[in-house]
Design a protein around this motif. Sequence first.
Motif, PDB file in Angstrom:
ATOM      1  N   ASP A  46       1.175  -0.194  -1.578  1.00 26.00           N
ATOM      2  CA  ASP A  46       1.351   0.485  -2.869  1.00 26.00           C
ATOM      3  C   ASP A  46       2.603   1.361  -2.857  1.00 26.00           C
ATOM      4  O   ASP A  46       3.359   1.397  -3.827  1.00 26.00           O
ATOM      5  N   VAL A  47       2.810   2.096  -1.737  1.00 34.39           N
ATOM      6  CA  VAL A  47       3.993   2.941  -1.627  1.00 34.39           C
ATOM      7  C   VAL A  47       5.246   2.081  -1.602  1.00 34.39           C
ATOM      8  O   VAL A  47       6.251   2.387  -2.268  1.00 34.39           O
ATOM      9  N   ALA A  48       5.197   0.963  -0.870  1.00 33.07           N
ATOM     10  CA  ALA A  48       6.342   0.059  -0.801  1.00 33.07           C
ATOM     11  C   ALA A  48       6.698  -0.467  -2.187  1.00 33.07           C
ATOM     12  O   ALA A  48       7.887  -0.543  -2.554  1.00 33.07           O
ATOM     13  N   ALA A  49       5.700  -0.826  -2.959  1.00 32.25           N
ATOM     14  CA  ALA A  49       5.950  -1.321  -4.315  1.00 32.25           C
ATOM     15  C   ALA A  49       6.567  -0.235  -5.187  1.00 32.25           C
ATOM     16  O   ALA A  49       7.476  -0.496  -5.984  1.00 32.25           O
ATOM     17  N   ALA A  50       6.080   1.005  -5.018  1.00 33.90           N
ATOM     18  CA  ALA A  50       6.571   2.108  -5.851  1.00 33.90           C
ATOM     19  C   ALA A  50       8.021   2.460  -5.550  1.00 33.90           C
ATOM     20  O   ALA A  50       8.774   2.831  -6.458  1.00 33.90           O
ATOM     21  N   VAL A  51       8.432   2.342  -4.290  1.00 34.60           N
ATOM     22  CA  VAL A  51       9.814   2.709  -3.929  1.00 34.60           C
ATOM     23  C   VAL A  51      10.739   1.505  -3.870  1.00 34.60           C
ATOM     24  O   VAL A  51      11.938   1.653  -3.621  1.00 34.60           O
ATOM     25  N   GLY A  52      10.173   0.315  -4.100  1.00 37.41           N
ATOM     26  CA  GLY A  52      10.985  -0.898  -4.067  1.00 37.41           C
ATOM     27  C   GLY A  52      11.438  -1.263  -2.669  1.00 37.41           C
ATOM     28  O   GLY A  52      12.560  -1.718  -2.471  1.00 37.41           O
ATOM     29  N   GLY A  53      10.550  -1.069  -1.691  1.00 39.15           N
ATOM     30  CA  GLY A  53      10.921  -1.284  -0.301  1.00 39.15           C
ATOM     31  C   GLY A  53      10.152  -2.397   0.375  1.00 39.15           C
ATOM     32  O   GLY A  53       9.134  -2.882  -0.129  1.00 39.15           O
ATOM     33  N   ASP A  54      10.624  -2.770   1.536  1.00 34.34           N
ATOM     34  CA  ASP A  54       9.965  -3.769   2.375  1.00 34.34           C
ATOM     35  C   ASP A  54       8.660  -3.198   2.917  1.00 34.34           C
ATOM     36  O   ASP A  54       8.611  -2.056   3.382  1.00 34.34           O
ATOM     37  N   SER A  55       7.599  -3.976   2.894  1.00 32.14           N
ATOM     38  CA  SER A  55       6.278  -3.470   3.282  1.00 32.14           C
ATOM     39  C   SER A  55       6.241  -3.051   4.746  1.00 32.14           C
ATOM     40  O   SER A  55       5.661  -2.009   5.081  1.00 32.14           O
ATOM     41  N   ARG A  56       6.849  -3.839   5.630  1.00 36.36           N
ATOM     42  CA  ARG A  56       6.863  -3.472   7.050  1.00 36.36           C
ATOM     43  C   ARG A  56       7.658  -2.185   7.267  1.00 36.36           C
ATOM     44  O   ARG A  56       7.226  -1.288   7.989  1.00 36.36           O
ATOM     45  N   GLY A  57       8.835  -2.113   6.646  1.00 33.35           N
ATOM     46  CA  GLY A  57       9.670  -0.928   6.814  1.00 33.35           C
ATOM     47  C   GLY A  57       8.990   0.331   6.306  1.00 33.35           C
ATOM     48  O   GLY A  57       8.981   1.364   6.982  1.00 33.35           O
ATOM     49  N   VAL A  58       8.386   0.249   5.119  1.00 33.90           N
ATOM     50  CA  VAL A  58       7.734   1.433   4.536  1.00 33.90           C
ATOM     51  C   VAL A  58       6.520   1.831   5.356  1.00 33.90           C
ATOM     52  O   VAL A  58       6.288   3.022   5.614  1.00 33.90           O
ATOM     53  N   GLU A  59       5.718   0.858   5.804  1.00 35.42           N
ATOM     54  CA  GLU A  59       4.544   1.195   6.613  1.00 35.42           C
ATOM     55  C   GLU A  59       4.962   1.859   7.926  1.00 35.42           C
ATOM     56  O   GLU A  59       4.336   2.833   8.369  1.00 35.42           O
ATOM     57  N   THR A  60       6.029   1.379   8.541  1.00 35.03           N
ATOM     58  CA  THR A  60       6.505   1.983   9.792  1.00 35.03           C
ATOM     59  C   THR A  60       6.943   3.423   9.570  1.00 35.03           C
ATOM     60  O   THR A  60       6.654   4.315  10.381  1.00 35.03           O
ATOM     61  N   LEU A  61       7.613   3.681   8.443  1.00 36.56           N
ATOM     62  CA  LEU A  61       8.016   5.052   8.102  1.00 36.56           C
ATOM     63  C   LEU A  61       6.792   5.931   7.870  1.00 36.56           C
ATOM     64  O   LEU A  61       6.712   7.058   8.388  1.00 36.56           O
ATOM     65  N   LEU A  62       5.812   5.448   7.113  1.00 38.33           N
ATOM     66  CA  LEU A  62       4.617   6.239   6.821  1.00 38.33           C
ATOM     67  C   LEU A  62       3.836   6.567   8.091  1.00 38.33           C
ATOM     68  O   LEU A  62       3.329   7.685   8.251  1.00 38.33           O
ATOM     69  N   LEU A  63       3.736   5.601   8.990  1.00 33.03           N
ATOM     70  CA  LEU A  63       3.026   5.844  10.244  1.00 33.03           C
ATOM     71  C   LEU A  63       3.749   6.894  11.092  1.00 33.03           C
ATOM     72  O   LEU A  63       3.107   7.733  11.739  1.00 33.03           O
ATOM     73  N   ALA A  64       5.077   6.852  11.086  1.00 30.39           N
ATOM     74  CA  ALA A  64       5.832   7.860  11.828  1.00 30.39           C
ATOM     75  C   ALA A  64       5.639   9.248  11.215  1.00 30.39           C
ATOM     76  O   ALA A  64       5.488  10.245  11.931  1.00 30.39           O
ATOM     77  N   LEU A  65       5.637   9.331   9.885  1.00 32.63           N
ATOM     78  CA  LEU A  65       5.393  10.608   9.216  1.00 32.63           C
ATOM     79  C   LEU A  65       3.981  11.119   9.510  1.00 32.63           C
ATOM     80  O   LEU A  65       3.761  12.337   9.644  1.00 32.63           O
ATOM     81  N   ALA A  66       3.026  10.193   9.626  1.00 35.16           N
ATOM     82  CA  ALA A  66       1.662  10.582  10.006  1.00 35.16           C
ATOM     83  C   ALA A  66       1.634  11.092  11.440  1.00 35.16           C
ATOM     84  O   ALA A  66       0.974  12.091  11.758  1.00 35.16           O
ATOM     85  N   ALA A  67       2.375  10.437  12.328  1.00 33.34           N
ATOM     86  CA  ALA A  67       2.435  10.885  13.723  1.00 33.34           C
ATOM     87  C   ALA A  67       3.052  12.276  13.826  1.00 33.34           C
ATOM     88  O   ALA A  67       2.697  13.061  14.712  1.00 33.34           O
ATOM     89  N   MET A  68       3.960  12.598  12.920  1.00 36.89           N
ATOM     90  CA  MET A  68       4.593  13.913  12.909  1.00 36.89           C
ATOM     91  C   MET A  68       3.713  14.977  12.259  1.00 36.89           C
ATOM     92  O   MET A  68       4.046  16.166  12.295  1.00 36.89           O
ATOM     93  N   GLY A  69       2.619  14.564  11.629  1.00 38.93           N
ATOM     94  CA  GLY A  69       1.714  15.529  11.009  1.00 38.93           C
ATOM     95  C   GLY A  69       2.040  15.856   9.571  1.00 38.93           C
ATOM     96  O   GLY A  69       1.488  16.812   9.012  1.00 38.93           O
ATOM     97  N   LEU A  70       2.916  15.073   8.937  1.00 46.77           N
ATOM     98  CA  LEU A  70       3.250  15.310   7.536  1.00 46.77           C
ATOM     99  C   LEU A  70       2.395  14.483   6.584  1.00 46.77           C
ATOM    100  O   LEU A  70       2.283  14.810   5.399  1.00 46.77           O
TER     101      LEU A  70
END
Length: 334
Positions: A46-70
């Motif tokens: 859903d986030v990838a669709a909203a920002v017009g991004g690749d699903s793998r790339g966006v999921e990898t970014l979101l997981l990293a932000l989760a690992a950072m506690g954001l």
Amino acid sequence: MNSTDQWSMGQILSTSSGYWRSGTIHAGVRLGVFSVLGSGACSASDVAAAVGGDSRGVETLLLALAAMGLLEHDGTSFRNTEAARDFLDRASERYIGHIILHHHHLVDGWARLHEAVLDGRPLEMRSYGEEHERESFLMGMFNLANAIAPRVAAEADLAGCRHLLDLGAGPGTYAIHFCLANPELRATIFDRPTTRPYAARTVERFGLSERISFLAGDFNADPLGSGYDAAWLSHILHSSGPESCRRLLEKTVAALSPGGLVMVHEFFLNDAKDGPEFPALFSLNMLLNNEEGRSYSEAEIRLMLQEAGVGEIHRLDFQGPNDSYVLCGRTARR
């Protein structure tokens, strides 16, 4: 980390790779993922669709932000943490994304710091678009100043002052809070013409359009006006070399009424100029972006003020983030 601390290999490596973390936040803000999430929860697709991004790339970014506690992650969806919702969602009154984007715009230069050190002059930077960079810088300054200006305004003694000059004021954050704290005060924001729309919107947002005006110009070349009771110079001296600073302070003093108050807000180095860390690093930032600018020690600024005819110089108790302080003094009461 204090300069007296011993560096371990782990600390050196974590500092060297620290841009990984900052780059992750920059990407999240630039793509607007925190604003997409808002107060709800979304899947990575859903986030990838909203920002017009690749699903793998966006999921990898979101997981990293989760690992950072954001971000919070429950295995299928992502949600903002309280800090991300407060500071990184554009809908929040406490949004600081503008300054984060300004930091992002500086990254290319810092990656080539060695070139500026060898040449001793600023680099030609990658452009992200003049208007986009201007907005990020000016409203980034608002992000930072709005967090500390109420403390400064509460501590500064503006009793008897009727007209304040906010020099190089950007969107006028300090002028706004000085006026909020002093109901009889009016202020003039002095900055370049391109700053006017940002200042006008910010002043209107705080309901102070009747008391705060804008004077367009280059403070190094154009008249500042006259008859002010107080002048506020926040983080503008570090953009100039010592001689230019002296001339600007003399020009500011000439614009003040007898006994006028001068307030200078800067990151101050110690007398040896080898600390604190942030002002020392900020001098490198100026080397990358400016012909003569650098951080100054408190002793240097005190001497410049004295040479400009300012006396009764003292430092407010206020200490801001990154070792910023305010020096105050009075012009001659002739």
